[in-house]
Structures are given as structure tokens and as C-alpha cells.
Design an enzyme around this catalytic site. Structure first.
Site, PDB file in Angstrom:
ATOM      1  N   HIS A   1     -22.331 -72.317 -45.523  1.00 43.21           N
ATOM      2  CA  HIS A   1     -21.541 -71.326 -46.256  1.00 43.21           C
ATOM      3  C   HIS A   1     -22.394 -70.490 -47.211  1.00 43.21           C
ATOM      4  O   HIS A   1     -21.881 -69.913 -48.166  1.00 43.21           O
ATOM      5  CB  HIS A   1     -20.395 -72.025 -47.007  1.00 43.21           C
ATOM      6  CG  HIS A   1     -19.421 -72.690 -46.079  1.00 43.21           C
ATOM      7  ND1 HIS A   1     -18.602 -73.735 -46.443  1.00 43.21           N
ATOM      8  CD2 HIS A   1     -19.144 -72.462 -44.767  1.00 43.21           C
ATOM      9  CE1 HIS A   1     -17.863 -74.109 -45.406  1.00 43.21           C
ATOM     10  NE2 HIS A   1     -18.172 -73.357 -44.378  1.00 43.21           N
TER      11      HIS A   1
ATOM     12  N   CYS B   1     -27.636 -56.393 -52.890  1.00 41.29           N
ATOM     13  CA  CYS B   1     -26.893 -55.144 -53.074  1.00 41.29           C
ATOM     14  C   CYS B   1     -26.183 -54.820 -51.766  1.00 41.29           C
ATOM     15  O   CYS B   1     -26.792 -54.871 -50.696  1.00 41.29           O
ATOM     16  CB  CYS B   1     -27.866 -54.029 -53.453  1.00 41.29           C
ATOM     17  SG  CYS B   1     -27.127 -52.392 -53.317  1.00 41.29           S
TER      18      CYS B   1
HETATM   19  P1  NAD Z   1     -13.435 -80.285 -50.721  1.00 50.00           P
HETATM   20  O1  NAD Z   1     -13.315 -79.952 -52.160  1.00 50.00           O
HETATM   21  O2  NAD Z   1     -12.392 -79.829 -49.789  1.00 50.00           O
HETATM   22  O3  NAD Z   1     -13.538 -81.895 -50.567  1.00 50.00           O
HETATM   23  C1  NAD Z   1     -14.353 -82.676 -51.361  1.00 50.00           C
HETATM   24  C2  NAD Z   1     -14.094 -84.134 -51.003  1.00 50.00           C
HETATM   25  O4  NAD Z   1     -15.012 -84.913 -51.766  1.00 50.00           O
HETATM   26  C3  NAD Z   1     -12.687 -84.642 -51.344  1.00 50.00           C
HETATM   27  O5  NAD Z   1     -12.116 -85.225 -50.181  1.00 50.00           O
HETATM   28  C4  NAD Z   1     -12.917 -85.704 -52.429  1.00 50.00           C
HETATM   29  O6  NAD Z   1     -12.113 -86.846 -52.224  1.00 50.00           O
HETATM   30  C5  NAD Z   1     -14.350 -86.082 -52.232  1.00 50.00           C
HETATM   31  N1  NAD Z   1     -15.066 -86.458 -53.457  1.00 50.00           N
HETATM   32  C6  NAD Z   1     -14.914 -85.993 -54.707  1.00 50.00           C
HETATM   33  N2  NAD Z   1     -15.812 -86.545 -55.536  1.00 50.00           N
HETATM   34  C7  NAD Z   1     -16.555 -87.396 -54.776  1.00 50.00           C
HETATM   35  C8  NAD Z   1     -17.666 -88.228 -55.041  1.00 50.00           C
HETATM   36  N3  NAD Z   1     -18.196 -88.324 -56.264  1.00 50.00           N
HETATM   37  N4  NAD Z   1     -18.181 -88.966 -54.024  1.00 50.00           N
HETATM   38  C9  NAD Z   1     -17.643 -88.901 -52.773  1.00 50.00           C
HETATM   39  N5  NAD Z   1     -16.589 -88.113 -52.465  1.00 50.00           N
HETATM   40  C10 NAD Z   1     -16.077 -87.347 -53.453  1.00 50.00           C
HETATM   41  O7  NAD Z   1     -14.860 -79.784 -50.296  1.00 50.00           O
HETATM   42  P2  NAD Z   1     -15.504 -79.470 -48.890  1.00 50.00           P
HETATM   43  O8  NAD Z   1     -15.066 -80.476 -47.890  1.00 50.00           O
HETATM   44  O9  NAD Z   1     -16.921 -79.258 -49.163  1.00 50.00           O
HETATM   45  O10 NAD Z   1     -14.911 -78.082 -48.410  1.00 50.00           O
HETATM   46  C11 NAD Z   1     -14.484 -77.061 -49.216  1.00 50.00           C
HETATM   47  C12 NAD Z   1     -15.302 -75.816 -49.375  1.00 50.00           C
HETATM   48  O11 NAD Z   1     -15.658 -75.864 -50.723  1.00 50.00           O
HETATM   49  C13 NAD Z   1     -16.583 -75.655 -48.662  1.00 50.00           C
HETATM   50  O12 NAD Z   1     -16.483 -74.480 -47.974  1.00 50.00           O
HETATM   51  C14 NAD Z   1     -17.653 -75.474 -49.764  1.00 50.00           C
HETATM   52  O13 NAD Z   1     -18.421 -74.338 -49.472  1.00 50.00           O
HETATM   53  C15 NAD Z   1     -16.870 -75.182 -50.986  1.00 50.00           C
HETATM   54  N6  NAD Z   1     -17.289 -75.700 -52.294  1.00 50.00           N
HETATM   55  C16 NAD Z   1     -18.589 -75.916 -52.585  1.00 50.00           C
HETATM   56  C17 NAD Z   1     -18.951 -76.434 -53.835  1.00 50.00           C
HETATM   57  C18 NAD Z   1     -20.409 -76.653 -54.120  1.00 50.00           C
HETATM   58  O14 NAD Z   1     -21.250 -75.918 -53.609  1.00 50.00           O
HETATM   59  N7  NAD Z   1     -20.755 -77.666 -54.905  1.00 50.00           N
HETATM   60  C19 NAD Z   1     -17.975 -76.748 -54.767  1.00 50.00           C
HETATM   61  C20 NAD Z   1     -16.627 -76.498 -54.443  1.00 50.00           C
HETATM   62  C21 NAD Z   1     -16.302 -75.972 -53.196  1.00 50.00           C
END
Ligand code: NAD
Length: 246
Positions: free
Chosen positions: A120, A128
Site C-alpha cells: 500500500h 508533486c
Molecule cells: P487492521 O487495522 O484492519 O487490522 C489490524 C489487526 O491487528 C486487528 O485484527 C487486530 O486485532 C490486530 N492487532 C492489533 N494490535 C495487535 C498486536 N499488538 N499484535 C497482534 N495483533 C494486533 O489492519 P490491516 O489488516 O493492516 O488492514 C488495514 C489497512 O490499514 C491496510 O491497508 C494498511 O495499509 C492500513 N493501515 C496501516 C497502518 C500502518 O502503516 N501502521 C496503520 C493503520 C492502517
């Protein structure tokens, strides 16, 4: 029936040919909120606005206000946690071949992982929209202090992050590379992903169909738990170092 037996999972990792697949949960212990957790971004900001290309094109200042208030400072302060570090160590020990990540925070690379496929994009890089000049995080922060939306110093075009907004295509070749890695590995290790964002969430299914074992380390259940050989419903930063120790 999936097992939570860590020693069996350790043995599978020790054999090598592992591909890791990470989501927002792997960065939660670095202080970056997940989207769908109880303290996720979704609860405080409107994803239809800040994560959508259609809205960005209509009003880029909404994304940039969100960036200025939350994402920029979060990225500045966030450090890799023990889960990122464990995955980098496993790559160094030639157990993990690659990390496929949905995250845009760049923390796997900061931890030392070399072979990272960012499905992603990255929220540490910008360009830009008119002349495509690239900007790094400090430069984008400086630009948004001067104007919202921030403007290219060369041509006056509007800057955007190098992320994949909802409504956009994934970077060319990224999902194909991820699916190839999934097909070739012996163990597909999901860490901290709700596995609901497609097409990325298809990767574990592709791996299992090609004969890999599946392990899921995630606090909450996922839609493909039934396909996994191991499921550990604990925090990634606690489980992964234990696996390394063993
Ligand atoms: P999501 O938020 O949908 O899921 C995160 C999962 O992680 C949840 O099921 C939760 O139960 C679990 N979780 C939370 N804390 C945890 C921990 N400490 N250890 C293990 N599991 C844990 O995220 P996703 O599946 O990555 O998909 C969502 C979209 O969010 C993606 O497209 C991503 O690009 C984006 N995103 C990225 C970031 C980042 O770059 N850090 C942050 C938020 C969202």
C-alpha cells in the site's frame, strides 16, 4: 483444528523458507493505531475522506490536516518494536525470505528488514502531482506548515503521499510479487492483520492452496483462521521474541 503450540511453530520457522505478511497490528506496539481496533483511526477520523482518492482530489487539505495533526507526528516518534525487530532478525538468519506488508509506516525497513514489499505504498515519501518531484517526510512537513495543501517548490503543483488510497490501484507488480512469494514459501506467517482488505487478504489463501502451512499471530480472529495450522491470539511484540528465543 488450529493449534497455539509455539514449539511446533518454532520448528516450522527453524526450517526456513518463511514469508511474513504484516498489517497494522504489528505497529500497534510502536504507538501507531490500527484501523479497526477499538482505538483505531476509524473511530476518530472519517476514512471516507482521509483514505479515499476521490475525496483527496476534491479536498486535499482534509488529508493534509490529518497528516499534520496525527500521522506526521506519529511517524516521527514511532520506533520499531520487538515484533519488527524479530522479523528482521529472522531474515538475517535466513529463515524469513521476505516481509509483505500492508503498512505504510516504513518501520520494517527501520528495523533492518531488507526484502520488504509494501503493498500500500509509503507514508514517508511524497511527490508533486504535477511534475512528480519527490519529497521526504521532513520536506513534506515543512511544506504543509507553509500551505495546506502543500505546494511543490518547483512548479506549484499539489503534493500527495506515495500511499495507495482507497479507489487506487496497487503499485505495479506488487501483488503479483506477493502472490509469487506466497506460492513459493513453506510457511506463511501472518502478523497483526485483520485480513479483510483485498486483494492483499487473498495472499494467505494463495499460500495454502500452493501447499504452504499457515500461521496467524493476531489479537483478534480473522476470516481465514480455519485454514491455519497455528493461531496465536496474543500481541505480536510478545509472541515473536519468544519464537526467536526458542
Ligand atoms: P487492521 O487495522 O484492519 O487490522 C489490524 C489487526 O491487528 C486487528 O485484527 C487486530 O486485532 C490486530 N492487532 C492489533 N494490535 C495487535 C498486536 N499488538 N499484535 C497482534 N495483533 C494486533 O489492519 P490491516 O489488516 O493492516 O488492514 C488495514 C489497512 O490499514 C491496510 O491497508 C494498511 O495499509 C492500513 N493501515 C496501516 C497502518 C500502518 O502503516 N501502521 C496503520 C493503520 C492502517
Amino acid at each position: 483444528m488450529p493449534s497455539d503450540d509455539l514449539s511446533g511453530l518454532c520448528e516450522a520457522i527453524a526450517k526456513g523458507n518463511v514469508v511474513a505478511f504484516t498489517g497494522a497490528g504489528v505497529s500497534e506496539e510502536s504507538g501507531i493505531p490500527t484501523y479497526r481496533g477499538t482505538d483505531g483511526f476509524w473511530t476518530k477520523y472519517d476514512p471516507d475522506k482521509y483514505a479515499s482518492i476521490a475525496y483527496f482530489e476534491k479536498d486535499p487539505s482534509y488529508y493534509w490536516s490529518f497528516f499534520k495533526d496525527t500521522r506526521g507526528p506519529l511517524l516521527h516518534d514511532a520506533k520499531p518494536n520487538s515484533a519488527h525487530i524479530a522479523l528482521a532478525e529472522l531474515e538475517e538468519k535466513s529463515k524469513v525470505n521476505a516481509v509483505i506488508t500492508q503498512n505504510i509506516d516504513g518501520l520494517h525497513q527501520v528495523a533492518g528488514s531488507q526484502n520488504v514489499i509494501e503493498l500500500h505504498g509509503s507514508s514517508r515519501a511524497f511527490h508533486c502531482m504535477k511534475c512528480r518531484k519527490g519529497y521526504n517526510l521532513p520536506e513534506a512537513e515543512e511544506a504543509v506548515e507553509k500551505a495546506n495543501p502543500p505546494i511543490c517548490t518547483d512548479c506549484g503543483g499539489i503534493l500527495r503521499p506515495d500511499i495507495v488510497f482507497f479507489g487506487e490501484m496497487l503499485p505495479p507488480g506488487a501483488i503479483e510479487k506477493a502472490f509469487d512469494l506466497a506460492r513459493q514459501c513453506s510457511l506463511f506467517l501472518v502478523v497483526g492483520s485483520s485480513l479483510v482488505v483485498y486483494p492483499a487478504a487473498q495472499a494467505p489463501v494463495v499460500a495454502v492452496e500452493a501447499g504452504a502451512e499457515l500461521a496467524i499471530i493476531n489479537v483478534d480472529p480473522t476470516p481465514v483462521d480455519h485454514l491455519a495450522k497455528w493461531i496465536v491470539h496474543e500481541k505480536a511484540g510478545e509472541v515473536l521474541p519468544k519464537l526467536i528465543e526458542e
